[in-house]
Structures are given as C-alpha cells and as structure tokens.
Design an enzyme around this catalytic site. Sequence first.
Site, PDB file in Angstrom:
ATOM      1  N   GLU A  36     -14.559 -11.408  15.365  1.00  0.00           N
ATOM      2  CA  GLU A  36     -14.159 -12.202  16.406  1.00  0.00           C
ATOM      3  C   GLU A  36     -14.391 -11.747  17.892  1.00  0.00           C
ATOM      4  OE1 GLU A  36     -12.901 -14.850  18.689  1.00  0.00           O
ATOM      5  OE2 GLU A  36     -12.721 -15.268  16.506  1.00  0.00           O
ATOM      6  N   LYS A  37     -15.112 -12.563  18.453  1.00  0.00           N
ATOM      7  CA  LYS A  37     -15.429 -12.089  19.971  1.00  0.00           C
ATOM      8  C   LYS A  37     -14.379 -11.955  21.055  1.00  0.00           C
ATOM      9  CE  LYS A  37     -17.018 -16.412  22.158  1.00  0.00           C
ATOM     10  NZ  LYS A  37     -18.506 -17.152  22.792  1.00  0.00           N
ATOM     11  N   GLY A  42      -7.525 -16.413  15.311  1.00  0.00           N
ATOM     12  CA  GLY A  42      -7.197 -17.854  15.163  1.00  0.00           C
ATOM     13  C   GLY A  42      -8.097 -18.674  15.843  1.00  0.00           C
ATOM     14  N   THR A  44     -10.341 -21.711  18.111  1.00  0.00           N
ATOM     15  CA  THR A  44      -9.894 -22.806  19.032  1.00  0.00           C
ATOM     16  C   THR A  44      -8.565 -23.255  18.488  1.00  0.00           C
ATOM     17  OG1 THR A  44     -11.890 -23.221  19.586  1.00  0.00           O
ATOM     18  CG2 THR A  44     -10.390 -24.971  20.028  1.00  0.00           C
ATOM     19  N   VAL A 186      -9.600 -38.854  19.409  1.00  0.00           N
ATOM     20  CA  VAL A 186      -8.515 -38.080  19.313  1.00  0.00           C
ATOM     21  C   VAL A 186      -8.086 -37.108  20.397  1.00  0.00           C
ATOM     22  CG1 VAL A 186      -7.597 -36.515  17.639  1.00  0.00           C
ATOM     23  CG2 VAL A 186      -9.314 -38.199  16.783  1.00  0.00           C
ATOM     24  N   ASP A 315     -16.771 -26.648  12.124  1.00  0.00           N
ATOM     25  CA  ASP A 315     -17.142 -27.347  12.911  1.00  0.00           C
ATOM     26  C   ASP A 315     -18.721 -27.206  13.201  1.00  0.00           C
ATOM     27  OD1 ASP A 315     -14.599 -28.111  13.211  1.00  0.00           O
ATOM     28  OD2 ASP A 315     -14.509 -27.843  15.233  1.00  0.00           O
ATOM     29  N   ALA A 323      -9.702 -28.843  11.067  1.00  0.00           N
ATOM     30  CA  ALA A 323      -9.219 -27.657  10.752  1.00  0.00           C
ATOM     31  C   ALA A 323      -9.026 -27.439   9.490  1.00  0.00           C
ATOM     32  CB  ALA A 323      -7.999 -27.052  11.492  1.00  0.00           C
ATOM     33  N   HIS A 447      15.348 -44.442  -0.795  1.00  0.00           N
ATOM     34  CA  HIS A 447      15.626 -45.463   0.154  1.00  0.00           C
ATOM     35  C   HIS A 447      16.960 -44.937   1.020  1.00  0.00           C
ATOM     36  CE1 HIS A 447      16.580 -49.501   2.124  1.00  0.00           C
ATOM     37  NE2 HIS A 447      17.650 -49.080   1.864  1.00  0.00           N
TER      38      HIS A 447
END
Length: 469
Positions: A36-37, A42, A44, A186, A315, A323, A447
């Site tokens: 992870e840079k 986590g 985006t 969205v 992505d 996600a 109900h």
Amino acid sequence: MESQSTYDIIVIGSGPGGYIAAIRAAQLGYKTAIVEKYKTLGGTCTNVGCIPAKALLDSTEHYHAAITKFKAHGIDINSMSLNFEQMINRKSEVVAQNVSGLNYLMKKNKIEVLQGTATFINNKEINIVNRETTNKVSAKWFIIATGSKPSSIKGVEIDKQRIITSTESLSLKEKPNSMVIIGGGVVGVEMASVFARIGVKVTILEYADSLIPTMDRDLGKELNKVLAKEGIDIQLSHKVQSAQNNGENVTVKYLDSKNNPNEITADYCLVAVGRKAYTVGLGLENTKIETDEQGRIKTNEKLQTAEENIYAIGDVIKGPMLAHKAEEEGVFVVETINGQKPHINHNLIPGVVYTWPEVASVGATEEELKAQGSEYHVGKFPFMASGRARAAMESDGFVKVLTDPKYGEILGVHIIGPRAADLIAQPVISMHYETTDEDMFRISYAHPTYSEALKEAYLIASGQGALNL
C-alpha cells in the site's frame, strides 16, 4: 539500501478487493504480503469513498429529518444549528475506526504490510519504493488491486481547491453556500444529497437525459422527482465546456439541452463524471500485461492477466466499479490459485445509490430486455401503498420486478425507496437460486415491513394482482 523477501502471494493495493484477497490467502495458508502506497490501509472505499460518504449521508439525513419531519412526529425543537466541523470530524472518526480494524485484521492473519509504491521488474519481482528506500520482493503469484481514480472531461482541470472531486468534498473546512456538480451518476447524486440537505444550493449538470443513466430509467425519473423536492436544481442533457477557478468561486460554462451556451458560478465545482483504472507506476511495460482502450487491465475468465501468475481484480479491470464486486473477485482469485473451482455471476452483483430514499438494482433493466427483444412482465408496487412506509413518512419510490412470462423467472429487480440497499439482498438470493415470482410471493413476509412491497411486486408480475393496492 536494498533487501529482498519472498512470498507466496503479494497483493498490490489494500482496498476492499485487496485486503479481502490477502485475508483469504492467509486463511488458506499462503505466506502473504500486501503493498500500500498510502499511510493507511483501506484504499478509496475506506478513506475517501464509500465509508466517509455514507457517514456524511447519515449525518445529513438526521439533520434533514429534524428540520422536515420531527414536528409531524410530535417532536418540537426550539432552536437547532448545524455544526459542520463536527459533522466532518465524526466522518473522520468513522474512517479511523475502520482503518484500525483493518490493521488488526492484518496482524491477526499474519499478513505483512509493505508500505510504498510497487513497480514490476518482471512477472516474479517488484520494487517497493518508499521515500529513499527500495525493497525488492518476489512472489509466486501477484494480485493487482490498485483500484481507480476520479476522471475529468475536456476543459475541466481538477485543481483540488475550487474544482474538486468527491475526495476533497468530504473534507471541506466549512459549509459552502453553493455547489455545481458535473455528473448525475451515483457519486454525483450522493454528494448532491449530502450538501443539499444542509442548505447548500446544489446544481447538477448531467450530459445524459436521465440521472443514474446506467440503471433502469424508471429509477432515474423517480430519483429526479425526489431530489428536486429537496431543492436540487437538476439540468439534464447539458454538456459542460469548461470550469474556471476565479479564486473565491468557480464559473462553469456549458451548452444547455437546446445547445445554447450558458454559465453558472458557485463556491465549488465538484467533478463526478466517473473513474478510471489506476495503473500509474505499476511497471506493466516490464511484463506481458495488456490494457484495453479505457486503460483497464485485460484479464481472462479466471481474472488472469497475460502473465499466468499475475491476476487483477476490482476497479482496475472491466465491470462496474463496486467495492463488493472487488471483494468477490479477491476471494475468487485466491481460491482459483488454491485449485478450487469458485464462481461469480457478475449479473447478480447489485448496484446501490445511497441517497434517501436509497436506490438498488440487480439483474436486467427494462431497457436491456427491450434491446434484446426479450418478453417480460412488469410488477410495480409503490411505497405509498405500504403501511410501514406511511407510518415512517417514507412513501416515495417503488419496487419494480421484471419476470419471464413463461416460467416466472426473475430477470431483474429495481428498488427506489426506504432501505432499498438492504431489501435488494433478497432478490439477489432469489435470482441466484433461480426461484420464480410465484415462489417469492408464496412465502410469508412480516407485517408491517418495507419488504412487503417486494411480495406485492412479485404478485403483480405473476398476473395475480396486488393484495394491498
């Protein structure tokens, strides 16, 4: 100084797809590392996307309800004010809690976190650059999960000051008075909801002739009505030409639906025209990996790239940028490496928009069925006829079910209404197990609940007729 370590599986990127893939790999006994840079795990979703956006959507929903609904419930508030700074601080606390949870999961599963930017040297080795340190590491398998970044359009340069993306909008220092949002998809409608609820004058400029244009058109029409009631100015079939940062505000020039030039000035311009796969600095040129015309990494049905030992998910490959899609693909890839035979039905990955009322969809849209020349029945039930929705003052929206006339197979379900994001899980299950509309209305629904709207829609689609309409 250079050092080298060897792993079974290295995951590049710690977003939902990446960290889920790493956890599954560790569970199956692989020596696993995740690269992870950024300083926090986590991606985006956790840091500047899903989680903080939903935190602000919830906060602003409470504020809006207090103004518009509390009096009808018999709750009188003599004076109320908005503490925008606290709203942003709470969002940050929610993000921090989620990041802390991810750190715990990495330690619990003995996954090594390697901070830095990963660049392929070849299909077996990568360099991880972190400031002045370079570590060379190798692995049998790699999983690319580098996600996406906001994109823009010609004439609009994101400066992160006045011309911003959703990332910057989630951390503004003070409440703006006005905002122009380019894009009614969205992200655009969710951010419009956040700011309109707290009194910001919001204008949406959308190129298409409908909001959320990739979803069933009936959903976009209904959402348009709801957001317009909240005071959002929605301009469809508008083509933005440019955005100019004036220092204290932004001027956006556009062609309206009749192709006439026009302009609007606001405190901020939020660019929400989609996202693009992020492969910058990966060193794909040092491998056989190929990208398509949209910059996405090409994969086969196993999500393998042109390098047999390198996979890609989320992505950064084709498909909806969701996600939960990335999570499913992360598990799928690891289990494939493990020799298992996992399966993903991408047609049954639901899409959700967290406005209020929420929007959720799974399967085929009515427009897609028409284009295919497929026969179908429509079952549509309004929440206005739902006792639970009326009791909660949440009567906007409907459930729309599309079924096959011959066998009653459920082809698609589209919901706009209260708790649609949760309600959509039931149609996903029913479509996964190929139940019919009759199967779904024959079961008992508690109900009064919002889910009863699904029962009525299945009844209508089957030709039985609704019981409560």
